[in-house]
Design a protein around this motif. Structure first.
Motif, PDB file in Angstrom:
ATOM      1  N   ALA A 199       0.815  -1.179   0.165  1.00 51.14           N
ATOM      2  CA  ALA A 199       0.125  -0.004  -0.113  1.00 51.14           C
ATOM      3  C   ALA A 199       1.110   1.336  -0.088  1.00 51.14           C
ATOM      4  O   ALA A 199       1.853   1.273   0.582  1.00 51.14           O
ATOM      5  CB  ALA A 199      -0.911   0.110   1.139  1.00 51.14           C
ATOM      6  N   GLU A 202      -0.106   8.391  -3.007  1.00 52.71           N
ATOM      7  CA  GLU A 202       0.367   8.909  -4.265  1.00 52.71           C
ATOM      8  C   GLU A 202      -0.440  10.148  -4.378  1.00 52.71           C
ATOM      9  O   GLU A 202      -1.461  10.589  -3.947  1.00 52.71           O
ATOM     10  CB  GLU A 202       0.139   7.954  -5.368  1.00 52.71           C
ATOM     11  CG  GLU A 202       0.942   6.586  -5.296  1.00 52.71           C
ATOM     12  CD  GLU A 202       0.437   5.550  -6.558  1.00 52.71           C
ATOM     13  OE1 GLU A 202      -0.560   6.026  -7.373  1.00 52.71           O
ATOM     14  OE2 GLU A 202       1.108   4.754  -6.802  1.00 52.71           O
ATOM     15  N   GLN A 207       5.063   9.722  -5.452  1.00 56.65           N
ATOM     16  CA  GLN A 207       4.787   8.651  -4.579  1.00 56.65           C
ATOM     17  C   GLN A 207       5.233   8.977  -3.232  1.00 56.65           C
ATOM     18  O   GLN A 207       6.559   9.687  -3.117  1.00 56.65           O
ATOM     19  CB  GLN A 207       5.378   7.382  -4.948  1.00 56.65           C
ATOM     20  CG  GLN A 207       4.413   6.929  -6.402  1.00 56.65           C
ATOM     21  CD  GLN A 207       5.171   5.591  -6.786  1.00 56.65           C
ATOM     22  OE1 GLN A 207       5.786   5.020  -6.016  1.00 56.65           O
ATOM     23  NE2 GLN A 207       4.667   5.048  -7.826  1.00 56.65           N
ATOM     24  N   THR A 210       5.697   4.065   1.560  1.00 58.51           N
ATOM     25  CA  THR A 210       5.039   2.856   1.162  1.00 58.51           C
ATOM     26  C   THR A 210       5.200   1.659   2.152  1.00 58.51           C
ATOM     27  O   THR A 210       6.011   1.737   2.739  1.00 58.51           O
ATOM     28  CB  THR A 210       5.568   2.040  -0.088  1.00 58.51           C
ATOM     29  OG1 THR A 210       5.605   3.130  -1.368  1.00 58.51           O
ATOM     30  CG2 THR A 210       5.162   0.614  -0.543  1.00 58.51           C
ATOM     31  N   GLU A 239      -4.084   9.670  -3.125  1.00 57.25           N
ATOM     32  CA  GLU A 239      -4.570   8.329  -3.406  1.00 57.25           C
ATOM     33  C   GLU A 239      -3.717   7.289  -2.654  1.00 57.25           C
ATOM     34  O   GLU A 239      -2.643   7.337  -2.518  1.00 57.25           O
ATOM     35  CB  GLU A 239      -4.261   8.174  -4.942  1.00 57.25           C
ATOM     36  CG  GLU A 239      -5.595   8.762  -5.850  1.00 57.25           C
ATOM     37  CD  GLU A 239      -5.478   8.195  -7.208  1.00 57.25           C
ATOM     38  OE1 GLU A 239      -6.269   8.292  -8.064  1.00 57.25           O
ATOM     39  OE2 GLU A 239      -4.283   7.610  -7.669  1.00 57.25           O
ATOM     40  N   ALA A 241      -2.963   3.706  -2.965  1.00 54.61           N
ATOM     41  CA  ALA A 241      -2.673   2.458  -4.078  1.00 54.61           C
ATOM     42  C   ALA A 241      -2.645   1.382  -3.054  1.00 54.61           C
ATOM     43  O   ALA A 241      -1.514   1.339  -2.461  1.00 54.61           O
ATOM     44  CB  ALA A 241      -1.883   2.920  -5.012  1.00 54.61           C
ATOM     45  N   TYR A 242      -3.152   0.196  -3.518  1.00 47.24           N
ATOM     46  CA  TYR A 242      -2.972  -0.878  -2.720  1.00 47.24           C
ATOM     47  C   TYR A 242      -3.196  -2.299  -3.661  1.00 47.24           C
ATOM     48  O   TYR A 242      -3.807  -2.008  -4.658  1.00 47.24           O
ATOM     49  CB  TYR A 242      -3.797  -0.961  -1.466  1.00 47.24           C
ATOM     50  CG  TYR A 242      -5.280  -0.996  -1.801  1.00 47.24           C
ATOM     51  CD1 TYR A 242      -5.836  -2.275  -1.988  1.00 47.24           C
ATOM     52  CD2 TYR A 242      -5.905   0.156  -2.041  1.00 47.24           C
ATOM     53  CE1 TYR A 242      -7.344  -2.287  -2.372  1.00 47.24           C
ATOM     54  CE2 TYR A 242      -7.175   0.145  -2.416  1.00 47.24           C
ATOM     55  CZ  TYR A 242      -8.163  -0.926  -2.397  1.00 47.24           C
ATOM     56  OH  TYR A 242      -9.399  -1.067  -2.619  1.00 47.24           O
ATOM     57  N   LYS A 253      -3.772  -3.773  -8.634  1.00 49.44           N
ATOM     58  CA  LYS A 253      -3.736  -2.573  -7.931  1.00 49.44           C
ATOM     59  C   LYS A 253      -5.105  -1.922  -7.945  1.00 49.44           C
ATOM     60  O   LYS A 253      -5.781  -1.610  -9.179  1.00 49.44           O
ATOM     61  CB  LYS A 253      -2.655  -1.546  -8.447  1.00 49.44           C
ATOM     62  CG  LYS A 253      -2.425  -0.593  -7.579  1.00 49.44           C
ATOM     63  CD  LYS A 253      -1.236   0.691  -8.144  1.00 49.44           C
ATOM     64  CE  LYS A 253      -1.990   1.352  -9.317  1.00 49.44           C
ATOM     65  NZ  LYS A 253      -0.991   2.330  -9.635  1.00 49.44           N
ATOM     66  N   MET A 254      -5.439  -1.343  -6.947  1.00 43.60           N
ATOM     67  CA  MET A 254      -6.717  -0.524  -6.906  1.00 43.60           C
ATOM     68  C   MET A 254      -6.249   0.879  -5.825  1.00 43.60           C
ATOM     69  O   MET A 254      -5.195   0.816  -5.587  1.00 43.60           O
ATOM     70  CB  MET A 254      -7.908  -1.129  -6.309  1.00 43.60           C
ATOM     71  CG  MET A 254      -8.441  -2.434  -6.796  1.00 43.60           C
ATOM     72  SD  MET A 254      -9.527  -3.410  -5.914  1.00 43.60           S
ATOM     73  CE  MET A 254     -10.859  -2.065  -5.897  1.00 43.60           C
ATOM     74  N   THR A 255      -7.203   1.677  -6.201  1.00 42.00           N
ATOM     75  CA  THR A 255      -6.840   2.973  -5.456  1.00 42.00           C
ATOM     76  C   THR A 255      -8.428   3.504  -4.894  1.00 42.00           C
ATOM     77  O   THR A 255      -9.260   3.484  -5.419  1.00 42.00           O
ATOM     78  CB  THR A 255      -6.246   4.163  -6.788  1.00 42.00           C
ATOM     79  OG1 THR A 255      -7.273   4.140  -7.620  1.00 42.00           O
ATOM     80  CG2 THR A 255      -4.903   3.768  -7.067  1.00 42.00           C
ATOM     81  N   HIS A 257      -9.290   7.346  -2.573  1.00 45.40           N
ATOM     82  CA  HIS A 257      -9.006   8.743  -2.119  1.00 45.40           C
ATOM     83  C   HIS A 257      -8.989   8.757  -0.774  1.00 45.40           C
ATOM     84  O   HIS A 257     -10.071   8.520  -0.081  1.00 45.40           O
ATOM     85  CB  HIS A 257      -9.949   9.674  -2.799  1.00 45.40           C
ATOM     86  CG  HIS A 257      -9.670   9.859  -4.337  1.00 45.40           C
ATOM     87  ND1 HIS A 257     -10.265   9.152  -5.436  1.00 45.40           N
ATOM     88  CD2 HIS A 257      -8.375  10.608  -5.215  1.00 45.40           C
ATOM     89  CE1 HIS A 257      -9.563   9.425  -6.432  1.00 45.40           C
ATOM     90  NE2 HIS A 257      -8.771  10.357  -6.390  1.00 45.40           N
TER      91      HIS A 257
END
Length: 285
Positions: A199, A202, A207, A210, A239, A241-242, A253-255, A257
């Motif tokens: 995860a 961003e 970026q 992490t 965002e 992202a994970y 990957k999905m994001t 907010h």
């Protein structure tokens, strides 16, 4: 005389790492150990495969070690590993039916045979070879149990590698300097997969922090991935992202907010608003 009872079950590393004899020797071990802690075995339905594990005695005296076979499974999304009596009697221990006598600081190889029946379902079947011993002494009881896991993959049929990730659970508004996240990974295939689960934060400027770790997801199970990430210094819309990266595919990957509003920023906005109101009132007067 008071008695102390110890039960040592070495499982935590058994499902991710593979120890080697060199590693077992260099570490300051004191007790019963087994290597490798995990092995992938491939066999065709109706055929058999053989392998071996090494049992190490780093205790202060000779030990009698019993060797048995259990079925391996997990309970819940939190992945609590459990050993039970196997319904599939595929694994047999050769030459150690009554256990083995292992002198102090000695190692012995245990041979096993994997025999998959002709009607074995293709995909993964999970077992564990369990070595256990009684290390009790005068005035205390101490039992040890170590595990070598076997991921038996039956070929000759359709092997399905697929997985899904569910939307992460984290609030849209974040006030704390650390954001906590959780998402589920569902293995919809019939074989396990090892992957790097991550995860990260961003935005348009790049970026940020992490967090991630290597994990395994067994076939037809769902594993919950949790963690936390420190937020950047500045407030704003970010965002999260994970997802995961696996060897057999590029990964997923999905994001979502996250609006970060640190307390100092809220205080600044509040004070600025009060100052603007007072300025407006003074000008009207």
């Amino acid at each position: 005389m008071a008695s102390r009872v110890f039960l040592v079950i070495i499982l935590s590393l058994s499902f991710v790492l593979q120890s080697t004899p060199a590693e077992a020797t260099t570490l300051q071990h004191k007790g019963l150990f087994v290597s490798p802690s995990r092995r992938d075995v491939k066999v065709l339905a109706g055929n058999e495969a053989r392998g071996s594990i090494s049992v190490y005695n780093y205790y202060t005296k000779a030990l009698h070690v019993d060797v048995s076979v259990s079925a391996l499974s997990v309970i819940g999304k939190e992945y609590r590993y459990t050993l039970t009596k196997p319904n599939e009697n595929w694994i047999s221990i050769i030459g150690a039916k009554d256990g083995i006598d292992l002198p102090k600081n000695q190692t012995k190889a245990i041979t096993y045979r994997v025999a998959a029946p002709k009607d074995a379902a293709p995909g993964d079947h999970y077992f564990a070879i369990v070595a256990s011993t009684d290390m009790s002494g005068k005035g205390f009881q101490q039992k040890a149990q170590v595990v070598s896991v076997l991921y038996v993959q039956v070929g000759g049929g359709r092997i399905i590698r697929s997985a899904e990730i569910k939307r992460a659970e984290t609030p849209f508004l974040a006030f704390s300097p650390t954001i906590h996240y959780a998402f589920d990974v569902q293995n919809t295939g019939n074989v396990h997969f090892d992957a790097y689960f991550f995860a990260r934060l961003e935005n348009l400027f790049g970026q940020y922090a992490t967090n991630g770790a290597d994990q395994v997801v067994l076939a037809k199970t769902t594993r919950r991935i949790t963690g936390s990430i420190p937020m950047p210094a500045l407030p704003g819309l970010y965002e999260l992202a994970y997802g995961y990266k696996a060897g057999y595919q590029s990964g997923k990957k999905m994001t979502i907010h996250v609006l970060y509003m640190p307390p100092w920023f809220l205080v600044t906005v509040l004070l600025g608003g009060l100052a603007a109101v007072r300025l407006f009132q003074s000008r009207r007067q």
